[in-house]
Design a protein around this motif. Structure first.
Motif, PDB file in Angstrom:
ATOM      1  N   ALA A 152       0.819  -1.212   0.000  1.00 40.91           N
ATOM      2  CA  ALA A 152       0.000   0.000   0.000  1.00 40.91           C
ATOM      3  C   ALA A 152       0.853   1.264   0.000  1.00 40.91           C
ATOM      4  O   ALA A 152       0.553   2.235  -0.705  1.00 40.91           O
ATOM      5  N   ILE A 153       1.927   1.275   0.778  1.00 41.35           N
ATOM      6  CA  ILE A 153       2.720   2.496   0.918  1.00 41.35           C
ATOM      7  C   ILE A 153       3.794   2.640  -0.161  1.00 41.35           C
ATOM      8  O   ILE A 153       4.335   3.731  -0.346  1.00 41.35           O
ATOM      9  N   SER A 154       4.075   1.553  -0.881  1.00 41.58           N
ATOM     10  CA  SER A 154       5.135   1.621  -1.895  1.00 41.58           C
ATOM     11  C   SER A 154       4.608   1.840  -3.306  1.00 41.58           C
ATOM     12  O   SER A 154       5.393   2.144  -4.217  1.00 41.58           O
ATOM     13  N   GLU A 155       3.305   1.698  -3.487  1.00 43.31           N
ATOM     14  CA  GLU A 155       2.708   1.868  -4.813  1.00 43.31           C
ATOM     15  C   GLU A 155       1.828   3.116  -4.818  1.00 43.31           C
ATOM     16  O   GLU A 155       0.738   3.111  -4.241  1.00 43.31           O
ATOM     17  N   PRO A 156       2.281   4.211  -5.444  1.00 44.18           N
ATOM     18  CA  PRO A 156       1.530   5.479  -5.398  1.00 44.18           C
ATOM     19  C   PRO A 156       0.093   5.373  -5.891  1.00 44.18           C
ATOM     20  O   PRO A 156      -0.780   6.127  -5.437  1.00 44.18           O
ATOM     21  N   GLN A 157      -0.171   4.457  -6.823  1.00 42.02           N
ATOM     22  CA  GLN A 157      -1.528   4.372  -7.370  1.00 42.02           C
ATOM     23  C   GLN A 157      -2.558   3.950  -6.331  1.00 42.02           C
ATOM     24  O   GLN A 157      -3.761   4.127  -6.541  1.00 42.02           O
ATOM     25  N   HIS A 158      -2.112   3.427  -5.189  1.00 50.47           N
ATOM     26  CA  HIS A 158      -3.059   3.015  -4.158  1.00 50.47           C
ATOM     27  C   HIS A 158      -3.476   4.178  -3.261  1.00 50.47           C
ATOM     28  O   HIS A 158      -4.373   4.032  -2.425  1.00 50.47           O
ATOM     29  N   GLY A 159      -2.823   5.317  -3.403  1.00 47.00           N
ATOM     30  CA  GLY A 159      -3.261   6.531  -2.727  1.00 47.00           C
ATOM     31  C   GLY A 159      -3.238   6.472  -1.212  1.00 47.00           C
ATOM     32  O   GLY A 159      -4.128   7.039  -0.558  1.00 47.00           O
ATOM     33  N   PHE A 160      -2.239   5.832  -0.635  1.00 47.61           N
ATOM     34  CA  PHE A 160      -2.176   5.758   0.826  1.00 47.61           C
ATOM     35  C   PHE A 160      -2.022   7.157   1.415  1.00 47.61           C
ATOM     36  O   PHE A 160      -1.168   7.933   0.983  1.00 47.61           O
ATOM     37  N   PRO A 161      -2.848   7.520   2.414  1.00 45.47           N
ATOM     38  CA  PRO A 161      -2.796   8.869   2.997  1.00 45.47           C
ATOM     39  C   PRO A 161      -1.689   9.014   4.039  1.00 45.47           C
ATOM     40  O   PRO A 161      -1.907   8.834   5.241  1.00 45.47           O
ATOM     41  N   PHE A 162      -0.500   9.358   3.587  1.00 42.85           N
ATOM     42  CA  PHE A 162       0.624   9.540   4.508  1.00 42.85           C
ATOM     43  C   PHE A 162       0.384  10.762   5.386  1.00 42.85           C
ATOM     44  O   PHE A 162      -0.001  11.829   4.898  1.00 42.85           O
ATOM     45  N   PRO A 163       0.624  10.645   6.687  1.00 41.13           N
ATOM     46  CA  PRO A 163       0.474  11.803   7.560  1.00 41.13           C
ATOM     47  C   PRO A 163       1.680  12.739   7.431  1.00 41.13           C
ATOM     48  O   PRO A 163       2.746  12.320   6.967  1.00 41.13           O
ATOM     49  N   PRO A 164       1.539  13.994   7.844  1.00 41.40           N
ATOM     50  CA  PRO A 164       2.666  14.932   7.797  1.00 41.40           C
ATOM     51  C   PRO A 164       3.728  14.545   8.834  1.00 41.40           C
ATOM     52  O   PRO A 164       3.468  13.720   9.718  1.00 41.40           O
TER      53      PRO A 164
END
Length: 224
Positions: A152-164
């Motif tokens: 989820a976090i390594s593939e941008p197309q999955h749009g994982f919402p990274f926190p600031p």
């Protein structure tokens, strides 16, 4: 769904029947043949409208599954002596859950989870209002939770919402304690009866106890 144009009636099948076919299959785990018998429709018609409704529901996900406001401290944390200021950077909780899958033949083994049933391993994040803020499906039940999160976090197309920076999600001890994911101390008890019986590092146990209490939001969200 008809008013928004997500579903349209055909000459033979109304929007209401399309939805009922979909709900019948999903709610009862029914086969195409079961649906044919119940609705007196051909197998191709059942498959067609099941797919149409599924796509319509999927396209609605962005309206209901949204990243949380990551700039504010949630009131569940801010106004709790147990959680504030210790978890003031927390934006939500993450975990995986298994959803039953109907898989036959040689592919079934890849979908067997720890309990032996065929499942999908679904990753989800929630906020402290018990609302899903992210979801990733499609992994076989045999896949480990950490592998699903890594994908989820390594593939941008999955749009994982990274926190600031400075913000993070709570995860259980099955995940790595790194970056924007905060796991509990491993090998440390946190139940009060265990602490009285076994002793140990009181600070770590207290942290794990509060961590588990707050992270429980994802379990309750799955249960709703």
């Amino acid at each position: 769904m008809e008013q928004t144009g997500r579903l349209t009636p055909s000459r033979a099948v109304s929007v209401e029947e399309q939805l009922m076919i979909f709900l019948f299959v999903v709610g009862h785990g029914a086969s195409n043949r079961d649906a044919q018998e119940t609705w007196q429709r051909s197998g191709s018609t059942i498959s067609k409208y099941f797919g149409i409704v599924l796509e319509a529901i999927f396209n609605m996900s962005g309206e209901y599954i949204r990243p949380p406001n990551m700039n504010n401290v949630h009131h569940t944390i801010r106004y709790s002596n147990r959680f504030f200021p210790y978890f003031q950077g927390c934006v939500g909780a993450i975990d995986g859950t298994h959803v039953s899958a109907c898989v036959g033949g040689a592919r079934a083994d890849k979908f067997r989870g720890r309990k032996g049933d065929t499942t999908w391993n679904v990753l989800a994040a929630c906020d402290f209002d018990l609302k899903f803020t992210y979801m990733l499906s499609g992994w076989e039940g045999s896949a480990h939770d950490t592998r699903v999160l890594e994908h989820a976090i390594s593939e941008p197309q999955h749009g994982f919402p990274f926190p600031p920076p400075g913000k993070y999600y709570l995860v259980d001890s099955g995940y790595a304690n790194r970056g924007c994911f905060l796991a509990p101390y491993r090998g440390t008890n946190y139940h009060l009866r265990d602490r009285r019986r076994l002793g140990g590092d009181r600070k770590k146990e207290q942290f794990n106890y509060r961590h588990a209490s707050l992270r429980n939001a994802i379990e309750r969200t799955f249960g709703i």
